[in-house]
Design an enzyme around this catalytic site. Structure first.
Site, PDB file in Angstrom:
ATOM      1  N   TYR A  89       0.751  -1.273  -0.051  1.00  0.00           N
ATOM      2  CA  TYR A  89       0.010   0.182   0.026  1.00  0.00           C
ATOM      3  C   TYR A  89       0.869   1.372   0.155  1.00  0.00           C
ATOM      4  O   TYR A  89       1.863   1.238   0.682  1.00  0.00           O
ATOM      5  CB  TYR A  89      -0.940   0.026   1.222  1.00  0.00           C
TER       6      TYR A  89
ATOM      7  N   GLU B  84      -0.523   4.907  -0.504  1.00  0.00           N
ATOM      8  CA  GLU B  84      -1.184   6.115  -0.719  1.00  0.00           C
ATOM      9  C   GLU B  84      -0.401   7.138  -0.570  1.00  0.00           C
ATOM     10  O   GLU B  84       0.316   7.472   0.309  1.00  0.00           O
ATOM     11  CB  GLU B  84      -2.303   6.159   0.473  1.00  0.00           C
TER      12      GLU B  84
ATOM     13  N   ASP C  18      -7.155  13.699 -24.774  1.00  0.00           N
ATOM     14  CA  ASP C  18      -7.107  12.197 -24.460  1.00  0.00           C
ATOM     15  C   ASP C  18      -6.413  11.540 -25.504  1.00  0.00           C
ATOM     16  O   ASP C  18      -6.874  11.256 -26.545  1.00  0.00           O
ATOM     17  CB  ASP C  18      -8.460  11.594 -24.099  1.00  0.00           C
TER      18      ASP C  18
ATOM     19  N   ARG D  42      -1.936  -2.369 -18.560  1.00  0.00           N
ATOM     20  CA  ARG D  42      -3.287  -1.913 -18.553  1.00  0.00           C
ATOM     21  C   ARG D  42      -3.132  -0.724 -17.261  1.00  0.00           C
ATOM     22  O   ARG D  42      -2.700  -0.866 -16.194  1.00  0.00           O
ATOM     23  CB  ARG D  42      -4.157  -2.807 -17.848  1.00  0.00           C
TER      24      ARG D  42
END
Ligand code: DSN
Length: 422
Positions: free
Chosen positions: A54, A56, A201, A237
């Site tokens: 993790y 964050e 985009d 991805r």
């Protein structure tokens, strides 16, 4: 080498599906223009220990301890992204393209603000404001279109008129089914005239930009670019948001991605992004990107010869959108199915102002990123286009389809997925 040694021992059901997909990818031609084969190095990073962690926050500013290596990896990804796209800020945490676009809207807009984007059937994307998406509950989307679907030219006069009337806060370029170049300077000038951010985009053409085979919108003054990392860019991805030079915009984006929308970033994927960006910085990636375009042109010539209508009149990038219903009387859905039978994978697609339904539209969309990774040059790409057309013309002829399936298999054997990508 068995990439799935432990899955094989432990979980036969999943192993069988993975083996099946390996075989499908090896023995068929992948023409979906948003797909590619990633390198083994990229897949190793995706399967690395970083999936355990993790993290964050951002490098140097995390909420949990034990970040000495996650910080290294994320910093490498950011620095390489900045170098590839020639910009000052990069957020590499978005989980994919849609979350990147949603974060972008929330970073730059207030609820009720307007975005001017490309109409979906003219090449845009669901996340550019299609009514089925939840973002339309928060923001107002207005559209621009092509002036003439047979040339692909955008109707910039109408775009300016709509911009003046609707006063968008974002003028959004970008597409998922458009085969021509955009006039970036016009987009930026319209955005400036109405006081909007110029955003693009670039998901579909990120690899072409990185490989210097397509223009970089930042060079024309775009403020922000969003992208996926798994299409022409040939990475894992994932998503990414790039900011040309405004620290204020970049800060808003960082805050919106985390803690605004996402929790712990997928550090294994960020490591894979870093590896993929390293590959894209290598000179050989320029050759790859240039070949994608040459191969698409070779396919275009074949379609012209068979008088098959292409939206935009042809292609200037990696993809072709063909009106098979108008040209051959076969729907996009039927074409997709029959081509699957012979081992050619592509997708049905709406064409501009398509009279048919999205699940059975008039068009098919196909492109060259994956076959180019496979080593195809113009000659093989042209042959694939011939096989594609022959299949559609012989959709009810089983013997012919069997023959084509065999030729596809042979082509795949002659051009196996290179070892580096297995
Ligand atoms: N699904 C992607 C594509 O195929 O273009 C866009 O999100």
């Amino acid at each position: 080498m068995n990439f799935y040694e432990h899955i094989q021992k432990q979980d036969k059901e999943v192993f069988d599906a993975l083996e099946g997909e390996e075989q499908r990818e090896a023995e068929g031609l992948e023409l979906i223009p948003s797909e590619n084969y990633v390198s083994r190095a990229v897949r190793e990073a995706m399967g690395s220990v970083l999936t355990n962690k993790y993290s964050e926050g951002y490098p140097g500013k995390r909420y949990y301890g034990g970040q000495e290596f996650t910080d290294v990896v994320e910093t490498i990804a950011i620095e390489r992204a900045k170098k590839l796209f020639n910009c000052q800020f990069a957020n590499v945490q978005p989980l994919s393209g849609a979350p990147a676009n949603v974060a972008l809207y929330f970073a730059l807009l207030e609820p009720g603000d307007t975005v001017l984007g490309m109409d979906l059937s003219h090449g845009g994307h669901l996340t550019h404001g299609h009514p089925v998406t939840y973002i339309t509950k928060f923001f107002n989307f207005v559209r621009y279109k092509m002036k003439d679907p047979d040339t692909g030219e955008i109707d910039y006069d109408e775009m300016l008129r709509v911009a003046k009337e609707a006063k968008p806060k974002i003028v959004l370029a970008g597409f998922s089914a458009y085969s021509r170049e955009l006039d970036y300077k016009k987009f930026v000038s319209i955005a400036r005239e109405v006081g909007a951010y110029a955003v693009m985009d670039i998901a579909h053409i990120a690899g072409l930009i990185a490989g210097r085979a397509a223009k970089n919108p930042f060079d024309s003054g775009f403020d922000v670019l969003t992208t996926t990392t798994h299409k022409t860019l040939r990475g894992p991805r994932g998503g990414m948001i790039l900011t040309r030079e405004s620290e204020d915009i970049a800060k808003k984006i960082d805050k919106t991605v985390f803690p605004g929308f996402q929790g712990g970033p997928h550090m294994n994927n960020i490591a894979a992004k870093a590896v993929a960006f390293g590959e894209a910085l290598h000179p050989s990636f320029k050759t790859y990107a240039a070949q994608i375009l040459k191969n698409a042109k070779a396919m275009e010539e074949v379609l012209h010869r068979h008088s098959i209508r292409m939206i935009g009149g042809g292609t200037s990038n990696h993809l072709i959108l063909a009106d098979v219903h108008g040209s051959l009387g076969i729907s996009g859905k039927e074409a997709e199915t029959v081509l699957d039978e012979v081992g050619i994978t592509l997708n049905k697609n709406m064409i501009a102002d398509d009279p048919r339904k999205p699940m059975d539209p008039s068009g098919i969309r196909f492109g060259t990123p994956a076959i180019t990774t496979r080593g195809f040059k113009e000659k093989e790409s042209a042959r694939v286009a011939e096989l594609l057309v022959e299949t559609l013309k012989n959709k009810d002829n089983d013997a012919k389809k069997k023959e084509i399936r065999e030729e596809v298999r042979t082509l795949c054997k002659q051009f196996p997925i290179p070892e580096q990508f297995l």
